[in-house]
Scaffold this motif. Structure first.
Motif, PDB file in Angstrom:
ATOM      1  N   GLY A 169      -4.883  -6.237  -0.626  1.00 43.63           N
ATOM      2  CA  GLY A 169      -4.502  -5.904  -1.991  1.00 43.63           C
ATOM      3  C   GLY A 169      -4.868  -6.974  -3.000  1.00 43.63           C
ATOM      4  O   GLY A 169      -5.214  -6.655  -4.146  1.00 43.63           O
ATOM      5  N   THR A 170      -4.792  -8.213  -2.597  1.00 42.64           N
ATOM      6  CA  THR A 170      -5.151  -9.292  -3.513  1.00 42.64           C
ATOM      7  C   THR A 170      -6.619  -9.163  -3.923  1.00 42.64           C
ATOM      8  O   THR A 170      -6.964  -9.286  -5.104  1.00 42.64           O
ATOM      9  N   ASP A 217      -1.979  -1.380 -10.008  1.00 38.02           N
ATOM     10  CA  ASP A 217      -1.771  -1.958  -8.690  1.00 38.02           C
ATOM     11  C   ASP A 217      -0.909  -0.957  -7.912  1.00 38.02           C
ATOM     12  O   ASP A 217       0.300  -0.874  -8.123  1.00 38.02           O
ATOM     13  N   ARG A 267       1.953   0.297  -3.433  1.00 34.50           N
ATOM     14  CA  ARG A 267       2.906   1.311  -2.968  1.00 34.50           C
ATOM     15  C   ARG A 267       2.759   2.584  -3.811  1.00 34.50           C
ATOM     16  O   ARG A 267       3.752   3.223  -4.188  1.00 34.50           O
ATOM     17  N   LYS A 305       0.595  -0.915   3.342  1.00 39.26           N
ATOM     18  CA  LYS A 305       2.045  -0.696   3.374  1.00 39.26           C
ATOM     19  C   LYS A 305       2.384   0.757   3.690  1.00 39.26           C
ATOM     20  O   LYS A 305       3.495   1.065   4.110  1.00 39.26           O
TER      21      LYS A 305
END
Ligand SMILES: *Cc1c(COP(=O)(O)O)cnc(C)c1O
Length: 360
Positions: free
Chosen positions: A76-77, A186, A189, A219
């Motif tokens: 994700g980063t 972002d 989730r 996730k």
């Protein structure tokens, strides 16, 4: 191991026990695992020229009901940093919430990969950026000495477990549109937000002005791999080079993309997210029934934030439970995952109840 992990007694942690620390503590869900195994068959072309990557990309386009450009990266980063870098020049700035992962948990990667684009943080209730905050931050300076605002980053679901409604997103969009700012989401989730809202994915992305979404897989239930989804196709130009330069072009790409096929087939991504949300709802209800516990934010996705009486978090850690206390605005963050069971929730609640009663 540092105490960032929150548990002063690592020896007490039972191996393999499902925890409430994070949804990235969980393993790979069966649907993703099955297709990962199926992809491990013979040779395929490398660097994304394989049938699994084509299929996953097609499924993501179908899911969003639009033509979009899709890139798979490791985490994700990288997804956030590279997506944001593609929206900005180095002298620009990106507005985000003060609790945003891009600001607080990516070690400066968005600034690094954009060669210095500055993040400007704004406050807002329940982890959300508001139109007024965006307007204020952009209009407070217009001179050449200020890093020119170019994008807004929103987290869906947010760092404190709330979700933006379609109307809230559209309200932010109407301001960003008038100010000429791009919109990034972002979505580490994202699945939990879609499950919570009961909307179709397009309603909280391109139909609400999102130019690029970082669609979280990890996730949700895959082992590795996030999808960067560009709805503004022009912004995706040369993004493949950006990924390659950043070390984010997987040579055996099929092992990132195949699990996505498993998640997207038959709606596993949504079913798994809805389950995690339901476990968080059960946990919230249980906590609310106990004395001395304060639930901190509206529980809308798979996280519950709560303050527990002094000494109780430490005693729970001693009993081998893991959870963080430094995320968001403080309190204990209890995160449910695709594999959290009712029995896990009930066992945790029973330990909380036992500790509360011994204190009284
Ligand atoms: C987990 C998470 C990410 C991605 O983190 P990585 O560890 O880099 O994969 C991004 N944003 C949010 C809000 C997250 O919770």
């Amino acid at each position: 191991m540092s105490l960032r992990k929150g548990n002063p007694n690592p020896a007490a942690v039972p191996t393999g026990r499902r925890q409430f620390a994070s949804d990235n503590y969980a393993g790979i869900c069966p649907e993703a695992w099955a297709v990962l195994a199926a992809a491990n068959n013979g040779h395929e072309q490398a660097y994304g020229n394989d049938p699994w990557t084509a299929e996953a990309t097609g499924m993501i386009r179908d899911l969003f009901e639009t033509r979009c450009e899709v890139f798979f990266v490791f985490n994700g980063t990288a997804a956030n940093s590279l997506a944001l870098a593609s929206l900005c020049q180095s002298y620009h700035s990106i507005l985000c919430h003060e609790l945003a992962h891009v600001d607080t948990d990516e070690c400066g990667a968005p600034e690094f990969f954009s060669n210095g684009t500055k993040l400007l943080t704004v406050a807002g209730d329940n982890g959300k950026v508001t139109p007024a905050a965006v307007e204020r931050m952009v209009s407070r300076r217009t001179d050449i000495h200020y890093p020119k605002p170019r994008a807004v980053s929103l987290t869906q679901s947010t760092e404190v477990g709330t979700v933006y409604t379609p109307d809230e997103l559209k309200a932010v969009w109407s301001v960003t549109k008038s100010l000429g700012l791009h919109l990034h989401m972002d979505g580490a989730r994202f699945a939990n937000a879609v499950a919570s809202l009961g909307v179709s994915p397009k309603e909280i992305t391109w139909q609400a002005g999102i130019d690029v979404l970082c669609f979280g897989g990890t996730k949700n239930g895959v082992g590795v791999g996030e999808a960067v989804v560009f709805f503004d196709l022009k912004l995706a130009e040369e993004f493949d080079y950006r990924c390659k330069q950043a070390g984010q072009l997987a040579s055996k790409m099929r092992f990132l993309s195949a699990p996505w096929v498993g998640m997207l087939r038959d709606g596993a991504w949504l079913k798994r997210a809805a389950h995690a949300n339901a476990m968080a709802a059960r946990l919230e209800a249980g906590l609310r029934s106990l004395p001395g516990i304060n639930v901190l934010f509206p529980r809308q996705a798979n996280a519950v934030f709560a303050t527990l009486p002094a000494g109780v978090p430490e005693a729970l850690w001693q009993r081998g439970w893991l959870f963080y206390t430094f995320i968001g605005a403080g309190g204990c963050r209890l995160m449910c995952a695709w594999d959290t069971t009712e029995a896990d929730v009930d066992a945790f609640l029973a330990d909380v109840a036992a500790l509360l009663s011994t204190k009284i």
